[in-house]
Design a protein around this motif. Structure first.
Motif, PDB file in Angstrom:
ATOM      1  N   LYS A  73       0.005   0.022  15.731  1.00 44.34           N
ATOM      2  CA  LYS A  73       0.308   1.384  15.307  1.00 44.34           C
ATOM      3  C   LYS A  73       1.242   1.942  16.377  1.00 44.34           C
ATOM      4  O   LYS A  73       0.820   2.510  17.365  1.00 44.34           O
ATOM      5  CB  LYS A  73      -0.989   2.188  15.214  1.00 44.34           C
ATOM      6  N   LEU A  74       2.522   1.699  16.233  1.00 41.59           N
ATOM      7  CA  LEU A  74       3.487   1.958  17.291  1.00 41.59           C
ATOM      8  C   LEU A  74       4.344   3.181  17.020  1.00 41.59           C
ATOM      9  O   LEU A  74       4.587   3.549  15.881  1.00 41.59           O
ATOM     10  CB  LEU A  74       4.416   0.754  17.442  1.00 41.59           C
TER      11      LEU A  74
ATOM     12  N   MET B 171      13.742  -6.767  11.451  1.00 44.76           N
ATOM     13  CA  MET B 171      12.446  -6.982  10.812  1.00 44.76           C
ATOM     14  C   MET B 171      11.333  -6.314  11.623  1.00 44.76           C
ATOM     15  O   MET B 171      10.442  -5.666  11.054  1.00 44.76           O
ATOM     16  CB  MET B 171      12.157  -8.471  10.637  1.00 44.76           C
ATOM     17  N   LEU B 172      11.373  -6.435  12.942  1.00 42.87           N
ATOM     18  CA  LEU B 172      10.355  -5.783  13.775  1.00 42.87           C
ATOM     19  C   LEU B 172      10.384  -4.271  13.582  1.00 42.87           C
ATOM     20  O   LEU B 172       9.338  -3.629  13.466  1.00 42.87           O
ATOM     21  CB  LEU B 172      10.560  -6.129  15.252  1.00 42.87           C
ATOM     22  N   PHE B 173      11.578  -3.709  13.547  1.00 43.02           N
ATOM     23  CA  PHE B 173      11.701  -2.267  13.353  1.00 43.02           C
ATOM     24  C   PHE B 173      11.121  -1.843  12.002  1.00 43.02           C
ATOM     25  O   PHE B 173      10.350  -0.878  11.923  1.00 43.02           O
ATOM     26  CB  PHE B 173      13.174  -1.845  13.456  1.00 43.02           C
TER      27      PHE B 173
ATOM     28  N   PHE C  69       3.883  -0.148   9.469  1.00 40.69           N
ATOM     29  CA  PHE C  69       2.620   0.067  10.178  1.00 40.69           C
ATOM     30  C   PHE C  69       2.337   1.550  10.362  1.00 40.69           C
ATOM     31  O   PHE C  69       1.198   1.984  10.287  1.00 40.69           O
ATOM     32  CB  PHE C  69       2.643  -0.602  11.561  1.00 40.69           C
ATOM     33  N   ARG C  70       3.382   2.292  10.575  1.00 41.01           N
ATOM     34  CA  ARG C  70       3.204   3.720  10.827  1.00 41.01           C
ATOM     35  C   ARG C  70       2.675   4.460   9.603  1.00 41.01           C
ATOM     36  O   ARG C  70       1.925   5.426   9.731  1.00 41.01           O
ATOM     37  CB  ARG C  70       4.535   4.315  11.252  1.00 41.01           C
ATOM     38  N   TYR C  71       3.074   4.030   8.423  1.00 39.87           N
ATOM     39  CA  TYR C  71       2.713   4.763   7.211  1.00 39.87           C
ATOM     40  C   TYR C  71       1.668   4.060   6.356  1.00 39.87           C
ATOM     41  O   TYR C  71       1.490   4.415   5.199  1.00 39.87           O
ATOM     42  CB  TYR C  71       3.976   5.062   6.395  1.00 39.87           C
TER      43      TYR C  71
ATOM     44  N   ILE D  25       0.930  -1.882  -0.027  1.00 40.38           N
ATOM     45  CA  ILE D  25       1.350  -1.014   1.060  1.00 40.38           C
ATOM     46  C   ILE D  25       2.566  -0.204   0.641  1.00 40.38           C
ATOM     47  O   ILE D  25       3.280  -0.560  -0.281  1.00 40.38           O
ATOM     48  CB  ILE D  25       1.697  -1.825   2.328  1.00 40.38           C
ATOM     49  N   ARG D  26       2.772   0.897   1.348  1.00 43.19           N
ATOM     50  CA  ARG D  26       3.968   1.713   1.123  1.00 43.19           C
ATOM     51  C   ARG D  26       5.097   1.180   1.989  1.00 43.19           C
ATOM     52  O   ARG D  26       4.887   0.756   3.109  1.00 43.19           O
ATOM     53  CB  ARG D  26       3.690   3.163   1.489  1.00 43.19           C
ATOM     54  N   GLY D  27       6.313   1.200   1.468  1.00 42.33           N
ATOM     55  CA  GLY D  27       7.490   0.791   2.233  1.00 42.33           C
ATOM     56  C   GLY D  27       7.790  -0.688   2.185  1.00 42.33           C
ATOM     57  O   GLY D  27       8.548  -1.187   3.006  1.00 42.33           O
TER      58      GLY D  27
END
Length: 187
Positions: free
Chosen positions: A7-8, A35-37, A43-45, A94-96
């Motif tokens: 959760k970054l 991809m990491l970004f 993960f945030r949403y 998941i969203r996104g």
């Protein structure tokens, strides 16, 4: 075993920008960082069904930090993992998820080129000349998106600008949207 949690804060991406795999091309490194970004955004949403995505995140992070040796077999495994992730992305609920799909497509394209180069290098005779030339060829891959943006920014011809905009919008919609947002360009 250490607990993995991602959760970054997505605004601080210096750790991503400074990562680079020494074996892979500039283009592949670019899409690995991308991809990491995008995974950080996901993960945030999202709060659930992230276990496999978190493992995937750490795998890419380890690749970029040269903790995993990228040989021919590892490259095949990685391509399989990305393909499996994309095919089964709907199962995660998941969203996104479309963020990941576009980056994965670009990453796969770059990885397939690396795979072909690895195979050519393996098939060459013991001549170091051909082996080194092939390896340098893949290392010197350019990121098409960056070149298109450079042409767009330095062109004064409306016809060229129109063609470049069409390519960017059709082939790099997310990257181009991020670029426009970072530069305050509103449609």
């Amino acid at each position: 075993m250490e607990r993995k949690d991602k959760k970054l804060e997505i605004l601080f991406i210096d750790d991503i920008k400074s990562s680079k795999n020494d074996v892979l091309s500039t283009k592949t490194n670019h899409y690995l960082r991308n991809m990491l970004f995008c995974l950080r955004l996901v993960f945030r949403y999202n709060a659930v069904n992230l276990e496999e995505l978190i493992d995937f995140y750490y795998y890419i992070e380890d690749l970029l930090n040269n903790k995993i040796l990228m040989d021919l077999e590892e490259l095949k495994i990685f391509i399989y993992r990305i393909t499996d992730l994309i095919v089964n992305l709907d199962d995660y609920n998941i969203r996104g998820d479309t963020l990941i799909t576009e980056v994965a497509a670009n990453l796969l394209q770059s990885l397939y080129l690396e795979l072909e180069t690895y195979k050519l290098v393996d098939k060459t005779d013991e001549s170091k000349l051909w082996k080194n030339l092939l390896l340098m060829q893949v290392k010197d891959q350019v990121v098409d998106f960056n070149i298109l943006i450079d042409i767009l920014n330095n062109s004064s011809d409306d016809k060229i600008e129109s063609s470049i905009l069409e390519i960017l919008n059709n082939n790099y919609p997310m990257e181009f949207a991020i670029y426009k947002a970072r530069n305050g360009i509103l449609d």
